[in-house]
Write a protein that holds these residues in place. Structure first.
Motif, PDB file in Angstrom:
ATOM      1  N   ALA A   1     -39.545 -22.457-100.810  1.00 49.49           N
ATOM      2  CA  ALA A   1     -39.945 -22.920 -98.948  1.00 49.49           C
ATOM      3  C   ALA A   1     -40.199 -24.161 -99.178  1.00 49.49           C
ATOM      4  O   ALA A   1     -39.869 -24.667 -97.657  1.00 49.49           O
ATOM      5  N   VAL A   2     -40.504 -25.263 -99.927  1.00 52.02           N
ATOM      6  CA  VAL A   2     -40.710 -26.529-100.230  1.00 52.02           C
ATOM      7  C   VAL A   2     -39.035 -26.787 -99.860  1.00 52.02           C
ATOM      8  O   VAL A   2     -38.961 -28.292 -98.433  1.00 52.02           O
ATOM      9  N   HIS A   3     -38.162 -26.001-100.146  1.00 54.53           N
ATOM     10  CA  HIS A   3     -36.976 -26.669 -99.378  1.00 54.53           C
ATOM     11  C   HIS A   3     -36.095 -26.550 -98.100  1.00 54.53           C
ATOM     12  O   HIS A   3     -35.690 -27.030 -97.234  1.00 54.53           O
ATOM     13  N   LEU A   4     -37.054 -25.315 -98.012  1.00 58.24           N
ATOM     14  CA  LEU A   4     -36.467 -24.393 -96.709  1.00 58.24           C
ATOM     15  C   LEU A   4     -37.334 -25.418 -95.911  1.00 58.24           C
ATOM     16  O   LEU A   4     -36.249 -25.732 -93.956  1.00 58.24           O
ATOM     17  N   ILE A   5     -38.629 -25.274 -95.901  1.00 58.60           N
ATOM     18  CA  ILE A   5     -39.570 -26.732 -94.364  1.00 58.60           C
ATOM     19  C   ILE A   5     -39.407 -27.973 -94.166  1.00 58.60           C
ATOM     20  O   ILE A   5     -38.779 -28.302 -93.351  1.00 58.60           O
ATOM     21  N   SER A   6     -38.640 -28.392 -95.729  1.00 57.93           N
ATOM     22  CA  SER A   6     -37.959 -29.793 -95.564  1.00 57.93           C
ATOM     23  C   SER A   6     -36.889 -29.533 -94.937  1.00 57.93           C
ATOM     24  O   SER A   6     -36.977 -31.181 -94.157  1.00 57.93           O
ATOM     25  N   ARG A   7     -35.914 -29.024 -95.362  1.00 58.46           N
ATOM     26  CA  ARG A   7     -34.643 -29.144 -94.395  1.00 58.46           C
ATOM     27  C   ARG A   7     -34.408 -28.681 -92.819  1.00 58.46           C
ATOM     28  O   ARG A   7     -33.768 -29.326 -92.168  1.00 58.46           O
ATOM     29  N   THR A   8     -35.878 -28.009 -92.682  1.00 53.13           N
ATOM     30  CA  THR A   8     -35.668 -27.676 -91.486  1.00 53.13           C
ATOM     31  C   THR A   8     -36.326 -28.802 -90.650  1.00 53.13           C
ATOM     32  O   THR A   8     -36.138 -29.334 -89.441  1.00 53.13           O
ATOM     33  N   ARG A   9     -37.053 -29.547 -90.979  1.00 56.93           N
ATOM     34  CA  ARG A   9     -38.031 -30.657 -90.238  1.00 56.93           C
ATOM     35  C   ARG A   9     -37.168 -31.680 -90.383  1.00 56.93           C
ATOM     36  O   ARG A   9     -37.056 -32.204 -89.258  1.00 56.93           O
ATOM     37  N   GLN A  10     -36.169 -31.614 -91.294  1.00 59.26           N
ATOM     38  CA  GLN A  10     -34.882 -33.067 -91.316  1.00 59.26           C
ATOM     39  C   GLN A  10     -33.932 -32.595 -90.255  1.00 59.26           C
ATOM     40  O   GLN A  10     -33.771 -33.550 -89.455  1.00 59.26           O
ATOM     41  N   LEU A  11     -33.857 -31.013 -89.659  1.00 54.67           N
ATOM     42  CA  LEU A  11     -32.913 -30.948 -88.684  1.00 54.67           C
ATOM     43  C   LEU A  11     -33.391 -31.509 -87.210  1.00 54.67           C
ATOM     44  O   LEU A  11     -32.848 -31.585 -86.775  1.00 54.67           O
ATOM     45  N   TRP A  12     -34.976 -30.720 -87.361  1.00 54.91           N
ATOM     46  CA  TRP A  12     -35.555 -30.484 -85.770  1.00 54.91           C
ATOM     47  C   TRP A  12     -36.017 -31.961 -85.445  1.00 54.91           C
ATOM     48  O   TRP A  12     -35.762 -32.453 -84.335  1.00 54.91           O
TER      49      TRP A  12
END
Length: 810
Positions: A319-330
């Motif tokens: 979850a940490v990796h997925l949310i962190s990467r989503t925020r970067q792309l967002w």
């Protein structure tokens, strides 16, 4: 500049990748179906979870083909279990041989026999233990040591002299100072005693064992008078105490870990939705795992009881990796971006980290699944559920988190993001300018740690997990100082079918018992010795008016010895010889029971060897001698399981290494990926040597747990690095990778360290060590992934293969 060959996937790779991408983004395309499926599985497994049972039988720590397990099974078949008798020690203000004290003991004995789970026919106390008296010139009688008809002429001093060296009484039923009287209270052998609860493999439910110990505690709480105290011990009591503490620890630390996880994720994500999503996936992971265990009949044991806390803390990374990467792309989207663009960013994040997360979950699951290769049940019962739980966590994360992120969006920024960004910039500069020095420093650190590693001890003893000042240890020491101890060591003596009552053998057993009571063996740790020959010798000595010539002797005539045996068989209630002869009339195996101090393993096994040598020297030629019992099994647990866990760690290393190679299709890159994960294990071993932490079952589990966790971060880093290397527009893949993955690596490691650190509050010393060692290893692993791994990648300049993950478009 990057001079790597540009990445060019084949058509087959592209086709397979499209299928993987569709599977990963299924929850984004069909959120309602996904939620319905998750809800259905949760209901099914949640309804099964309450049926999860416990099974802590000592035999489960030994392989089916183990000689020690076979010997213990033979012992229990002949003489019953030695872990189902409670030792209850009553401390009286006066002499226990006074009439008033004896009548008090008789009163409690009668009341104890009425308890529903107590085998009253086998209960032994100072008042009802069989005692041989002279009835007439040529006749003996066996009756209770004390009965009301003896009250008028009772002489405490006379009986004190008679019991002073009586092996069936001294330090077994009465203390040397005459203030302590013991009750040997056995659990009812019939499984019908169980009012409820699923029976364990030996036909008795764990609930009955627990209820038996609790009944005794409640009995003495309500029956003690002023000035009286009671001390309870024995394996039956110890098991209940340990299991109770385990249950309290699991419940307490699950709640603490959950609370700390909520606080940490809230500080990291700064958005309740992200925190709630992550915690929901973890709680469902635990529920699914427990339900699966119940459905498959996998019980909780004294190792696997840590599974809920382990899964709660260890599975947060996806979850940490997925949310962190989503925020970067967002962040790369313009302010005017619509819902479709934001949804596309979530899908891109899922594709970017989904394959890496699946691979990290697969490698972690493979590491735990390697425990299934063990021959030991308790190890298998840890490996299989955790492996399943890790995969459940992955499935639940990518089922629940992406649709919510697409609808509501990720956190706008992560906690301490700017500071972490500056830290990654500093690390990038260090790795860029000093890669060789970093690698050399790590090699020097490993070399310096080798002497400390050599000092790691494997010494263990019973109740090792408790501090010396805890009540359970204080009671054990009290029994050792004032009575004959608690820990049994059984010697099985086999002369041949029906030969157990031969005068030659029984005299040799009597001499052996006397030798084991000598100061030399007492100094080595023998506290108490008893055999059938001791009872027969006492009867023979009494028959001969207690003349000095017959002390410690038996008749040489088989008929006379048979008469003495018949005396106990007809008149003693209970017959004490039934506990020491496998057949009351024509025994094949004779039992010699010892109780020993709570020794460390080296001293204990040296004592076992000495006892066996003494037995072989004194017993007739051709006699088979075996040592067994709960104590020897318990002492052997750590040796057996530490070897087994280390073997499983080796297998996990091979499996994970092979999977890393398969994923990256580069032997050099696979080797580089594994090197930073060996360093933390070596450093933790060195710290154990420096601080005197022994390599036991519980501490050896740390290496299997942390190896899987540390490999996860490495895979995320190398996967992102391969993607950056495949991008011709990326000038510095290592620096770009540190910026992309460094935040999530630090944050996930922080969650792990804080989550496992709650174990430092445990009453179990082993739990404190476990929490400390896991936290320490996670820190070392993080440093390896942020310093050593980038330095190695920069030095090697490994180009990505055709099977590396697709390049990011961010």
């Amino acid at each position: 500049m990057n001079d790597a060959v540009p990445w060019s996937p084949s058509s087959a790779d592209l086709g397979a990748r499209r299928w993987v991408d569709r599977a990963l983004t299924f929850s984004l395309r069909r959120p309602r179906w996904t939620l319905a499926l998750v809800a259905a599985v949760s209901c099914a497994l949640g309804s099964a979870a309450p049926r999860l049972r416990k099974d802590v039988r000592i035999e489960k720590v030994f392989p089916e083909h183990s000689d020690r397990r076979a010997d213990y099974a033979d012992f229990t078949a002949r003489f019953g279990r030695d872990d189902e008798t409670a030792l209850c020690l009553l401390e009286l203000p006066g002499n226990v041989l006074e009439v008033s004290s004896l009548e008090r003991i008789a009163e409690l004995t009668a009341a104890l026999k009425e308890l529903p789970r107590v085998d009253g026919a086998r209960l032994v106390s100072l008042t009802n233990a069989p005692f041989v008296r002279v009835r007439s010139a040529d006749e003996l009688e066996v009756g209770p040591f004390y009965q009301p008809s003896l009250r008028a002429g009772w002489d405490p001093d006379r009986y004190d002299r008679l019991l002073r060296n009586h092996p069936a009484y001294a330090r077994r039923l009465i203390s040397d100072d005459r203030h302590l009287a013991a009750f040997l209270v056995p659990l009812l052998s019939s499984a019908a005693a169980s009012p409820s609860g699923e029976p364990s493999a030996d036909g008795r439910s764990e609930a009955v064992r627990r209820a038996f110990a609790r009944d005794l505690r409640a009995f003495f709480r309500t029956h003690l008078r002023a000035g009286e105290r009671v001390h309870l011990d024995g394996f039956a009591i110890t098991y209940d105490t340990v299991l109770g503490l385990l249950e309290t620890d699991v419940a307490t630390f699950f709640g603490l870990a959950l609370g700390l996880l909520l606080l940490t994720l809230t500080a990291v994500f700064r958005r309740p939705l992200a925190t709630a999503l992550t915690v929901a996936t973890l709680l469902l992971t635990v529920l699914w795992t427990l339900g699966t265990m119940a459905l498959l009949g996998i019980p909780f044991n004294f190792i696997s009881s840590c599974i809920p806390v382990l899964l709660l803390v260890a599975c947060v990374g996806d979850a940490v990796h997925l949310i962190s990467r989503t925020r970067q792309l967002w962040r790369t989207l313009p302010d005017s971006a619509g819902a479709a663009a934001r949804r596309g960013a979530v899908a891109a994040a899922v594709r970017d980290v989904g394959r890496a997360c699946f691979f990290t979950s697969a490698t972690t699951a493979a590491g735990f699944a390697s425990l299934l290769a063990s021959d030991v049940e308790v190890v298998q019962e840890l490996g299989a559920p955790v492996a399943a739980g890790v995969l459940y966590a992955y499935a639940l994360t990518f089922a629940l988190v992406p649709p919510a992120l697409a609808r509501f969006g990720p956190p706008r920024r992560l906690g301490a993001e700017s500071r972490l960004g500056a830290l990654m910039d500093g690390l990038s500069a260090l790795v860029r300018h000093r890669p060789r020095r970093l690698v050399a420093a790590c090699l020097l650190l490993v070399g310096a740690s080798l002497p400390a590693i050599a000092r790691v001890s494997t010494e263990t003893r019973l109740l090792q997990d408790f501090d010396e000042d805890q009540p359970i240890m204080a009671t054990r020491l009290f029994f050792e100082r004032r009575m004959g101890g608690v820990a049994p060591l059984e010697l099985l003596i086999d002369r041949g079918p029906g030969q157990g009552l031969e005068p030659e053998l029984q005299q040799a057993v009597l001499d052996l018992a006397a030798a084991l009571r000598s100061p030399a063996f007492r100094k080595r740790g023998v506290l108490f010795v008893l055999s059938a020959a001791d009872f027969l010798s006492d009867a023979y000595h009494t028959w001969n008016q207690r003349s000095p010539e017959t002390r410690g002797r038996l008749p040489t005539d088989p008929a006379q010895l048979a008469q003495l045996r018949l005396l106990y068989g007809l008149f003693a209630d209970p017959d004490p010889l039934r506990d020491f002869l496998d057949d009351p009339d024509a025994p094949t195996v004779v039992r010699l029971q010892l109780r020993v101090r709570n020794l460390y393993s080296t001293e204990f096994f040296a004592l076992v060897d000495a006892v066996e040598r003494e037995a072989r020297a004194r017993l007739p030629a051709g006699t088979r001698v075996r040592t067994t019992g709960n104590t020897i099994l318990s002492q052997s647990i750590h040796q057996t399981l530490v070897r087994d866990m280390l073997r499983s760690l080796g297998l996990a290393f091979v499996l994970v290494g092979g999977m890393v190679f398969f994923f990256f299709r580069s032997p050099k890159l696979a080797l580089i990926a594994l090197v930073p994960n060996v360093l933390p294990l070596l450093l933790v071993l060195a710290s154990m040597g420096l601080f005197g932490v022994a390599l036991t079952l519980s501490t050896s589990i740390v290496f299997t747990v942390v190896f899987g966790l540390s490999v996860d971060d490495t895979i995320h880093f190398v996967s992102a690095y391969a993607r950056r290397r495949a991008d011709p527009t990326c000038d510095d893949p290592v620096a770009a990778t540190l910026q992309e993955t460094g935040h999530s690596l630090v944050l996930s490691s922080l969650v792990l360290v804080l989550g496992f650190s709650v174990l430092l509050l445990s009453e179990f010393k082993v739990n404190r060590y476990f929490g400390l060692l896991v936290a320490e290893t996670v820190v070392f692993a993080l440093l390896g992934d942020l310093l050593l791994l980038p330095a190695l990648l920069r030095l090697q300049g490994e180009a990505p293969s055709a099977h590396s993950p697709s390049p990011s478009k961010a």
